[in-house]
Motif scaffolding. Structure first.
Motif, PDB file in Angstrom:
ATOM      1  N   MET A 191       0.847  -1.205   0.000  1.00 17.92           N
ATOM      2  CA  MET A 191       0.000   0.000   0.000  1.00 17.92           C
ATOM      3  C   MET A 191       0.876   1.246   0.000  1.00 17.92           C
ATOM      4  N   LYS A 192       0.251   2.310  -0.493  1.00 22.15           N
ATOM      5  CA  LYS A 192       0.943   3.586  -0.582  1.00 22.15           C
ATOM      6  C   LYS A 192       0.749   4.327   0.758  1.00 22.15           C
ATOM      7  N   VAL A 193       1.829   4.818   1.334  1.00 19.48           N
ATOM      8  CA  VAL A 193       1.706   5.550   2.602  1.00 19.48           C
ATOM      9  C   VAL A 193       2.307   6.943   2.453  1.00 19.48           C
ATOM     10  N   LEU A 194       1.474   7.964   2.689  1.00 18.16           N
ATOM     11  CA  LEU A 194       1.930   9.354   2.606  1.00 18.16           C
ATOM     12  C   LEU A 194       2.312   9.848   3.992  1.00 18.16           C
ATOM     13  N   LEU A 195       3.526  10.377   4.085  1.00 15.69           N
ATOM     14  CA  LEU A 195       4.015  10.894   5.365  1.00 15.69           C
ATOM     15  C   LEU A 195       4.293  12.392   5.237  1.00 15.69           C
ATOM     16  N   ARG A 196       4.320  13.070   6.372  1.00 14.42           N
ATOM     17  CA  ARG A 196       4.599  14.518   6.371  1.00 14.42           C
ATOM     18  C   ARG A 196       5.871  14.834   7.151  1.00 14.42           C
ATOM     19  N   ASN A 197       6.290  16.082   6.983  1.00 12.42           N
ATOM     20  CA  ASN A 197       7.428  16.618   7.766  1.00 12.42           C
ATOM     21  C   ASN A 197       8.677  15.754   7.678  1.00 12.42           C
ATOM     22  N   PRO A 198       9.343  15.657   6.584  1.00 14.51           N
ATOM     23  CA  PRO A 198       8.980  16.219   5.290  1.00 14.51           C
ATOM     24  C   PRO A 198       7.970  15.333   4.559  1.00 14.51           C
ATOM     25  N   LYS A 199       7.273  15.960   3.604  1.00  8.48           N
ATOM     26  CA  LYS A 199       6.264  15.261   2.819  1.00  8.48           C
ATOM     27  C   LYS A 199       6.940  14.196   1.953  1.00  8.48           C
ATOM     28  N   ARG A 200       6.492  12.940   2.067  1.00  9.84           N
ATOM     29  CA  ARG A 200       7.075  11.893   1.216  1.00  9.84           C
ATOM     30  C   ARG A 200       6.105  10.721   1.115  1.00  9.84           C
ATOM     31  N   GLU A 201       6.408   9.820   0.186  1.00  7.87           N
ATOM     32  CA  GLU A 201       5.520   8.690  -0.062  1.00  7.87           C
ATOM     33  C   GLU A 201       6.334   7.415  -0.015  1.00  7.87           C
ATOM     34  N   ILE A 202       5.868   6.433   0.752  1.00  4.67           N
ATOM     35  CA  ILE A 202       6.599   5.163   0.786  1.00  4.67           C
ATOM     36  C   ILE A 202       5.636   4.018   0.463  1.00  4.67           C
ATOM     37  N   GLU A 203       6.195   2.868   0.121  1.00  3.31           N
ATOM     38  CA  GLU A 203       5.390   1.689  -0.213  1.00  3.31           C
ATOM     39  C   GLU A 203       5.616   0.673   0.917  1.00  3.31           C
ATOM     40  N   VAL A 204       4.510   0.205   1.518  1.00  2.00           N
ATOM     41  CA  VAL A 204       4.601  -0.725   2.644  1.00  2.00           C
ATOM     42  C   VAL A 204       3.636  -1.875   2.356  1.00  2.00           C
ATOM     43  N   PRO A 205       4.014  -3.134   2.607  1.00  2.00           N
ATOM     44  CA  PRO A 205       3.054  -4.214   2.388  1.00  2.00           C
ATOM     45  C   PRO A 205       1.840  -4.059   3.309  1.00  2.00           C
ATOM     46  N   GLY A 206       0.639  -4.377   2.787  1.00  2.00           N
ATOM     47  CA  GLY A 206      -0.587  -4.276   3.591  1.00  2.00           C
ATOM     48  C   GLY A 206      -0.681  -5.431   4.565  1.00  2.00           C
ATOM     49  N   GLY A 207      -1.935  -5.730   4.998  1.00  2.00           N
ATOM     50  CA  GLY A 207      -2.127  -6.870   5.885  1.00  2.00           C
ATOM     51  C   GLY A 207      -1.673  -6.607   7.308  1.00  2.00           C
ATOM     52  N   ARG A 208      -1.702  -5.370   7.715  1.00  2.00           N
ATOM     53  CA  ARG A 208      -1.401  -5.064   9.117  1.00  2.00           C
ATOM     54  C   ARG A 208      -2.394  -4.017   9.606  1.00  2.00           C
ATOM     55  N   SER A 209      -2.520  -3.898  10.918  1.00  2.00           N
ATOM     56  CA  SER A 209      -3.487  -2.944  11.466  1.00  2.00           C
ATOM     57  C   SER A 209      -2.886  -1.539  11.472  1.00  2.00           C
ATOM     58  N   VAL A 210      -3.760  -0.553  11.669  1.00  2.00           N
ATOM     59  CA  VAL A 210      -3.324   0.840  11.792  1.00  2.00           C
ATOM     60  C   VAL A 210      -2.300   0.985  12.909  1.00  2.00           C
ATOM     61  N   ASN A 211      -2.608   0.409  14.075  1.00  2.00           N
ATOM     62  CA  ASN A 211      -1.677   0.534  15.204  1.00  2.00           C
ATOM     63  C   ASN A 211      -0.335  -0.122  14.894  1.00  2.00           C
ATOM     64  N   ARG A 212      -0.407  -1.270  14.205  1.00  2.00           N
ATOM     65  CA  ARG A 212       0.814  -1.976  13.844  1.00  2.00           C
ATOM     66  C   ARG A 212       1.660  -1.135  12.879  1.00  2.00           C
ATOM     67  N   LEU A 213       0.982  -0.503  11.925  1.00  2.00           N
ATOM     68  CA  LEU A 213       1.689   0.345  10.965  1.00  2.00           C
ATOM     69  C   LEU A 213       2.417   1.477  11.683  1.00  2.00           C
ATOM     70  N   LEU A 214       1.728   2.126  12.621  1.00  2.00           N
ATOM     71  CA  LEU A 214       2.361   3.228  13.362  1.00  2.00           C
ATOM     72  C   LEU A 214       3.551   2.710  14.169  1.00  2.00           C
ATOM     73  N   ASP A 215       3.379   1.550  14.818  1.00  2.00           N
ATOM     74  CA  ASP A 215       4.494   0.966  15.580  1.00  2.00           C
ATOM     75  C   ASP A 215       5.673   0.656  14.654  1.00  2.00           C
ATOM     76  N   ASP A 216       5.367   0.062  13.493  1.00  2.00           N
ATOM     77  CA  ASP A 216       6.434  -0.302  12.553  1.00  2.00           C
ATOM     78  C   ASP A 216       7.178   0.937  12.048  1.00  2.00           C
ATOM     79  N   LEU A 217       6.448   2.042  11.894  1.00  2.00           N
ATOM     80  CA  LEU A 217       7.093   3.279  11.429  1.00  2.00           C
ATOM     81  C   LEU A 217       7.692   4.070  12.591  1.00  2.00           C
ATOM     82  N   GLU A 218       7.564   3.499  13.798  1.00  2.00           N
ATOM     83  CA  GLU A 218       8.039   4.159  15.023  1.00  2.00           C
ATOM     84  C   GLU A 218       7.408   5.529  15.213  1.00  2.00           C
TER      85      GLU A 218
END
Ligand code: SF4
Ligand SMILES: [Zn+2]
Ligand SMILES: [Zn+2]
Lengths: 322, 64
Positions: free
Chosen positions: B1-28
């Motif tokens: 899935m496509k993930v848009l991040l800010r500060n600075p604005k950027r876009e990364i590709e991360v495999p799906g199949g995880r929860s919102v909380n898990r995604l935040l934890d994985d991105l620290e």
């Protein structure tokens, strides 16, 4: 166990947000209701204002000030907005645009002041002219101009969008240093005195995450980018520290701040050095001041005669220092 | 899935199949300091994200 999508505590519809401190999830409608109820409770608990009062909301284009303006209007309060153009490059242009669109779409009255046009300086120039951090000149300008606009316009109170995270972070900083004088004045309401208007913070029971979510579900567009001058701000570090504690123990932030108000603030009552000398009037602008000329007039004089400084120059200087 | 991040604005590709909380934890990233918007809609922490989702991670902390 198959994951069921989480449901709203109130109506069992699919939730849009989890709020660990309430140990519950909420749909958009009930999130808005929760925010409104928390604001109304703060207004009542701290005796802020009534629907008969005329309010002036200090709006920056960020989520908190637009949300509080929206919530006040939705709850039947009389609230005008005041926006100050700070001249911080693209950030100021963007934020001014959000405020204007918000007011225009809802047919609300917006008062606009532009530091460069109306006073001959902007925040980057003031920072260089005074050799202080930008936030210091910025804060002084905003405080003075909000006060003046409220008094001149006959408003009953100035409303700001300070939320629970803002207040908890300031409390954390003041507690780390035992700044008793600041602690004694860290209240959600400051009564009018000596020519200063009454000041109220109706969002002190709501977190930043709740306010951002409120804006999203209400379709309020706000400036998401940070002010470029905020980088390295001490309060950001305190917010992160408090959020780390909040993750371990949901509800800690609100207990820290709200219990300070109920248990500690009464003990500090009267501890603030309120008698900092006689308050007279500034001989130039009439503002309340303890000297002959107020700090704002001195800032205008210094910055207004200084050659205009582009925002990039101030940023570069700060980056080098970090 | 496509993930848009800010500060600075950027876009990364991360495999799906995880929860919102898990995604935040994985991105620290702190859960208290971010909201997740999936395909334009706000979603709670236990939502499972798919490979085809477009995700915006919106920071909510301001320093001013
Ligand atoms: S971060 Fe500093 S300079 Fe920027 S708006 Fe806030 S007080 Fe002003
Ligand atoms: Zn609901
Ligand atoms: Zn003055």
């Amino acid at each position: 166990m198959t994951a069921q999508p989480s449901r709203c505590r109130s109506c069992k519809a699919p939730a849009v947000i989890d709020l660990p401190r309430h140990n519950a999830n909420f749909c958009a409608e009930h999130l808005v209701q929760l925010c409104n109820r928390q604001m109304i409770k703060a207004i009542a608990d701290f005796d802020m204002f009534s629907r008969a009062d005329r309010l002036l909301v200090a709006v920056s284009g960020g989520k908190d000030s637009l949300a509080v303006w929206d919530m006040l209007i939705e709850s039947g309060y009389q609230a005008d907005g005041l926006y100050i153009g700070l001249g911080i490059g693209e950030y100021s242009e963007d934020s001014g645009g959000y405020v204007q669109r918000f007011a225009h779409e809802r047919n609300l009255h917006l008062v606009t002041i532009d530091l460069r046009e109306d006073y001959g300086y902007d925040v980057p120039t003031a920072a260089v002219a005074t050799k202080r951090v930008p936030c210091s000149a910025c804060g002084l300008s905003k405080r003075r101009l909000f006060d003046k606009a409220a008094v001149d316009g006959g408003y009953d109170a100035v409303v700001t969008g300070h939320n629970l995270d803002d207040e908890a972070a300031v409390l954390f900083g003041n507690t780390l240093r035992w700044e008793v004088d600041y602690l004694a004045r860290q209240l959600p309401v400051l009564e009018a005195r000596d020519g200063f208007p009454k000041k109220c913070k109706p969002l002190v029971r709501l977190t930043e995450r709740e306010m951002a979510a409120y804006c999203l579900v209400r379709g309020i567009d706000y400036v998401v980018e940070e002010c470029p001058m905020a980088a390295g701000n001490r309060h950001l570090g305190y917010k992160e520290a408090l959020n780390a504690i909040e993750k371990q123990s949901p509800g800690s932030k609100s207990a820290f701040y709200l219990n300070f108000l109920s248990k500690m603030a009464p003990l500090l009552d009267g501890q603030s050095a309120a008698a900092q000398g006689e308050v007279g009037e500034c001989e130039r602008c009439g503002a309340p001041t303890t000297g002959d000329v107020c700090a704002f007039c001195r800032l205008v004089e210094k910055s207004g005669t200084h050659e205009a400084v582009p925002v990039e120059m101030v940023l570069k200087k700060h980056r080098r220092r970090h | 899935m496509k993930v848009l991040l800010r500060n600075p604005k950027r876009e990364i590709e991360v495999p799906g199949g995880r929860s919102v909380n898990r995604l935040l934890d994985d991105l620290e990233l702190s859960r208290e300091a971010h909201l997740i918007i999936r395909n334009g809609t706000l979603v709670p922490g236990d939502t499972r994200l798919d490979d085809t989702d477009v995700i915006e991670v919106r920071p909510v902390i301001s320093g001013g």
